[in-house]
Enzyme design. Structure first.
Site, short mmCIF file in Angstrom:
data_model
loop_
_atom_site.label_atom_id
_atom_site.label_comp_id
_atom_site.label_asym_id
_atom_site.label_seq_id
_atom_site.Cartn_x
_atom_site.Cartn_y
_atom_site.Cartn_z
N TYR A 86 -6.99 -5.30 10.94
CA TYR A 86 -6.31 -4.96 9.69
C TYR A 86 -5.75 -3.54 9.75
CZ TYR A 86 -5.57 -4.01 4.73
OH TYR A 86 -5.02 -3.65 3.53
N SER A 142 -2.15 0.76 3.72
CA SER A 142 -3.54 0.88 3.28
C SER A 142 -4.06 2.27 3.62
CB SER A 142 -4.38 -0.17 4.00
OG SER A 142 -5.75 0.01 3.74
#
Length: 157
Positions: A146, A132
């Protein structure tokens, strides 16, 4: 480029994983699609006779053996399954953090290790682990678990 290639994709029932399956099938690949949503997996199987679907929760590592019910070896693996949940540190729920880490970091590593152990990857097979931009490029309040899971995945890669 993908004609006849055998590629396993996790997270195949939504988002990037689903789009990748559709694209790989359009390019002639044989896709082994892994996901949790039975209805979406059935939709994928209806798209092509080259789609084989496997319903599994990737955080249940004891189920991995069940996903190896196919002949031959794989030319590629894409670990696209992921989980995101906003969690402010002042309310840090350890169980949510552990599930995010188990889903985003541990399951891709366990998947690759399992396929290697069973010798189910062809020589020169590619493994793609989806990360990401959240941790190196963008910050977002409530994304510590995350971001940490994706940063660790890059570190492992």
């Amino acid at each position: 480029m993908f004609d006849g290639k055998r590629i396993m994709v996790t997270g195949a029932t939504s988002g990037i994983g689903r789009a990748l399956c559709t694209d790989l099938l359009a390019r002639g690949a044989h896709v082994f699609a892994i996901g949790r949503d039975a209805a979406r997996l059935a939709d994928l199987e209806r798209e092509s006779d080259r789609a084989k679907t496997i319903r599994i929760d990737l955080t249940e590592f004891t189920q991995y053996e069940a996903t190896l019910k196919f002949d031959g070896k794989l030319d590629g693996l894409v670990c696209s399954a992921g989980m995101y949940q906003t969690t402010l540190l002042q309310y840090f729920p350890l169980d949510v953090h552990e599930l995010i880490m188990r889903t985003n970091l541990t399951s891709p590593l366990a998947r690759i290790a399992h396929l290697q152990k069973k010798r189910l990857l062809n020589r020169g097979a590619s493994s793609v682990l989806m990360s990401s931009i959240l941790w190196p490029e963008v910050g977002l309040i409530g994304s510590a678990s995350y971001a940490a899971s994706k940063a660790a995945l890059v570190g492992c890669t």
